[in-house]
Design an enzyme around this catalytic site. Structure first.
Site, short mmCIF file in Angstrom:
data_model
loop_
_atom_site.label_atom_id
_atom_site.label_comp_id
_atom_site.label_asym_id
_atom_site.label_seq_id
_atom_site.Cartn_x
_atom_site.Cartn_y
_atom_site.Cartn_z
N ASN A 27 84.28 -22.65 57.24
CA ASN A 27 83.93 -21.92 56.01
C ASN A 27 85.04 -20.95 55.60
O ASN A 27 85.38 -20.83 54.43
CB ASN A 27 82.63 -21.15 56.21
CG ASN A 27 81.45 -21.95 55.67
OD1 ASN A 27 81.60 -23.12 55.32
ND2 ASN A 27 80.29 -21.35 55.59
N CYS B 268 76.98 -18.16 51.72
CA CYS B 268 77.68 -18.54 52.95
C CYS B 268 79.08 -17.94 53.08
O CYS B 268 79.33 -17.17 54.00
CB CYS B 268 77.75 -20.05 53.06
SG CYS B 268 76.14 -20.77 53.40
N1 LIG Z 1 72.71 -22.37 52.05
C1 LIG Z 1 73.72 -23.13 52.44
O1 LIG Z 1 74.40 -23.78 51.65
C2 LIG Z 1 74.07 -23.22 53.90
C3 LIG Z 1 74.99 -24.22 54.33
C4 LIG Z 1 75.30 -24.29 55.68
C5 LIG Z 1 74.73 -23.40 56.57
N2 LIG Z 1 73.88 -22.43 56.13
C6 LIG Z 1 73.28 -21.53 57.10
O2 LIG Z 1 71.95 -21.97 57.35
C7 LIG Z 1 71.09 -20.85 57.56
C8 LIG Z 1 69.94 -20.89 56.57
O3 LIG Z 1 70.45 -20.74 55.28
P1 LIG Z 1 69.55 -20.95 53.97
O4 LIG Z 1 70.46 -20.78 52.81
O5 LIG Z 1 68.78 -22.22 54.12
O6 LIG Z 1 68.57 -19.72 54.12
P2 LIG Z 1 67.33 -19.32 53.18
O7 LIG Z 1 67.31 -17.86 53.15
O8 LIG Z 1 67.42 -20.10 51.90
O9 LIG Z 1 66.07 -19.87 53.94
C9 LIG Z 1 65.59 -19.36 55.15
C10 LIG Z 1 64.09 -19.62 55.22
O10 LIG Z 1 63.65 -19.30 56.52
C11 LIG Z 1 62.38 -18.65 56.43
N3 LIG Z 1 62.16 -17.91 57.68
C12 LIG Z 1 62.78 -16.78 58.10
N4 LIG Z 1 62.35 -16.43 59.33
C13 LIG Z 1 61.45 -17.38 59.70
C14 LIG Z 1 60.67 -17.57 60.88
N5 LIG Z 1 60.76 -16.75 61.92
N6 LIG Z 1 59.86 -18.65 60.92
C15 LIG Z 1 59.75 -19.50 59.86
N7 LIG Z 1 60.48 -19.36 58.73
C16 LIG Z 1 61.32 -18.31 58.66
C17 LIG Z 1 62.52 -17.79 55.18
O11 LIG Z 1 61.27 -17.39 54.68
C18 LIG Z 1 63.28 -18.75 54.25
O12 LIG Z 1 62.40 -19.57 53.51
C19 LIG Z 1 71.97 -19.61 57.44
O13 LIG Z 1 72.42 -19.23 58.71
C20 LIG Z 1 73.13 -20.10 56.61
O14 LIG Z 1 74.30 -19.37 56.85
C21 LIG Z 1 73.52 -22.34 54.82
#
Ligand SMILES: NC(=O)c1ccc[n+]([C@@H]2O[C@H](COP(=O)([O-])OP(=O)(O)OC[C@H]3O[C@@H](n4cnc5c(N)ncnc54)[C@H](O)[C@@H]3O)[C@@H](O)[C@H]2O)c1
Length: 467
Positions: free
Chosen positions: A209, A261
């Protein structure tokens, strides 16, 4: 086929869960937000991802995927659980692992059988062993819970495509069998599989990234020079992109990178270094360039319009990238806030992110489309490169404006065509066209890079040589 649980119904978790269901696995999606759970139960997708609603509906109605807020129910009978919760930055840039910790503890307290825990969230090096410790501390039985680091490389806005066409699958673990088992889930996708240790997998995600961020910041720095020397950065990038050693991706100069990200992962890597007493000079510069980048628009507008006090500026695109409704660290927030500070009135339109934007930027006048935005504006700024902005009737747009000034913050429009349509057009690191059109409607003619360079040349020529 396997039984898979996925924790977190966000961009990563929801796409991963739906993708595994589409591959034929039986999937349970665990989500703590009750409104997200009930929306998904009604087949309403809480995020914008092309292709996702159709995929979810089919797999949900055919019973391959269910959603719940109950961990006992959500883990019952599962062979794998993927943690895909958010890891945002804290104030000092440290990745906040509270949701990862909470998910790990909930798994340990609710799981009733053996389970492989795959960590999909982007986490600092060493987090897999932290998760293993939590699982060991809170488990209610004697089962082992191997932890596999399985970083996610999907892109928002193309997440469904990326799930089915990954460039690589990385599985890192001290338990080789567990890593192989997770890798096998992706086998039908036919992508390269890398098996390594947890720490390598964790670091590979940050390095990937941050490298993307560095490429863009490099091009943005080059764009400043191109503006000054009256060179088109888009042409420079296309020449660079022909070199197979570089590849053509992430060479677009513009307003910089935002989203959930890149900014947080740059901060996360800087934090990791700082906590070991190391300074990362290149990465610090990458971050600094990106922080400054959106304000280039303000300087361009000041040069083109004079004082911005009382001017109306139209913003095309608000989300951090096209194809997404995600406003997290969107460049539009910085551009609009600064323009408002300068005394501008802002009109804006985005095909997907108006709701999210209205919560963050309440003073903006939100419009139905780009034409409504343009009406009576002193300038338009393209902030997010949605395809529909490339298809606009530019003549019509220019005719609706008070002054036909267009700053293309993503270099996606054709300068010649914009000039033909009647605009004074500037990109980022891209020659300005049509300044003559501003004569008579502006206090003074804008200074171009060429003018500045010519002035400097004259000044140099006038320097005495007999010092
Ligand atoms: N968004 C992207 O494009 C992307 C790409 C690669 C990696 N990532 C990584 O993936 C991870 C998730 O990113 P995202 O964008 O999907 O996050 P997000 O914030 O869109 O979604 C996270 C979800 O997890 C839920 N959640 C939080 N704690 C929880 C728990 N204890 N039990 C059940 N549900 C729970 C939240 O309510 C939310 O709906 C991050 O670490 C991010 O850096 C994201």
């Amino acid at each position: 086929m396997s039984n898979i649980s996925v924790i977190g119904a966000g961009y990563v978790g929801l796409v991963t869960a739906t993708g595994f269901a589409e591959l034929g696995h039986s999937v349970k999606l665990l989500e703590i937000s009750p409104s997200r759970v009930s929306a998904l139960e009604r087949n309403e997708i809480p995020i914008k991802e092309p292709g996702l609603p159709r995929l979810w509906q089919r797999n949900h109605s055919e019973g391959r995927i269910t959603v719940t807020g109950n961990y006992i129910q959500g883990l019952l009978g599962s062979d794998f659980v993927f943690i895909a919760v958010g890891t945002p930055s804290t104030r000092n840039g440290k990745p906040d692992l509270k949701w990862v910790r909470a998910a790990a503890r909930s798994i340990a307290e609710a799981a009733s059988g053996p389970l492989i825990v795959a960590l999909k969230s982007t986490v600092p090096v060493g987090t897999a062993s932290l998760v293993a410790d939590i699982l060991a501390r809170y488990r209610k039985n004697g089962h082992a819970y191997p932890v596999v680091s399985n970083p996610e490389f999907l892109r928002e806005g193309a997440a469904v495509y990326d799930f089915f066409n990954p460039t690589r699958v990385v599985v890192g673990s001290s338990d080789h069998k567990a890593a192989e088992a997770v890798g096998k889930l992706y086998k039908p996708l036919g992508s390269p599989l890398v098996i390594c240790d947890n720490k390598t997998a964790e670091m590979s995600k940050y390095a990937s990234n941050v490298f993307l961020a560095a490429r863009v910041s490099f091009m943005n720095e080059m764009a400043i020079l191109c503006d000054e020397y009256d060179v088109d950065i888009v042409k420079v990038a296309s020449i660079m992109g022909l070199d197979p050693r570089f590849g053509s991706g992430y060479l677009n100069a513009g307003l910089g990178w935002g989203g959930s990200c890149l900014p947080k992962d740059v901060r996360g890597l800087l934090y990791m270094a700082k906590s070991r007493g190391i300074s990362l000079h290149i990465i610090r510069a990458v971050q600094r360039i990106n922080q400054q980048q959106p304000y280039i628009v303000i300087r361009k507008l000041q040069r083109l319009l004079g004082s911005l006090e009382g001017k109306t500026v139209g913003i095309l695109g608000l989300s951090f990238k096209p194809g997404s409704d995600d406003m997290r660290e969107a460049r539009s927030i910085l551009v609009i806030s600064r323009l408002e500070d300068e005394g501008c009135r802002i009109r804006a339109y985005d095909p997907a992110a108006m709701e999210g934007s209205a919560r963050l930027l309440p003073r903006v006048v939100y419009c139905r489309d780009a034409y409504e935005v343009a009406s009576g504006c002193d300038a338009l700024v393209l902030v997010t490169e949605w395809d529909e902005f490339k298809e606009l009737d530019m003549k019509k747009l220019a005719a609706m404006m008070k002054r036909p000034v267009f700053v293309d913050g993503r270099n996606v429009l054709q300068p010649d065509a914009m000039f033909e349509a009647g605009f004074v057009y500037e990109g980022i690191g891209r020659r300005g066209f049509g300044y003559k059109k501003l004569e008579g409607i502006l206090p003074s003619r804008p200074r171009t890079g060429r003018n500045r360079a010519a002035r400097r040349k004259t000044a140099l020529a006038e320097e005495p040589t007999n010092r």
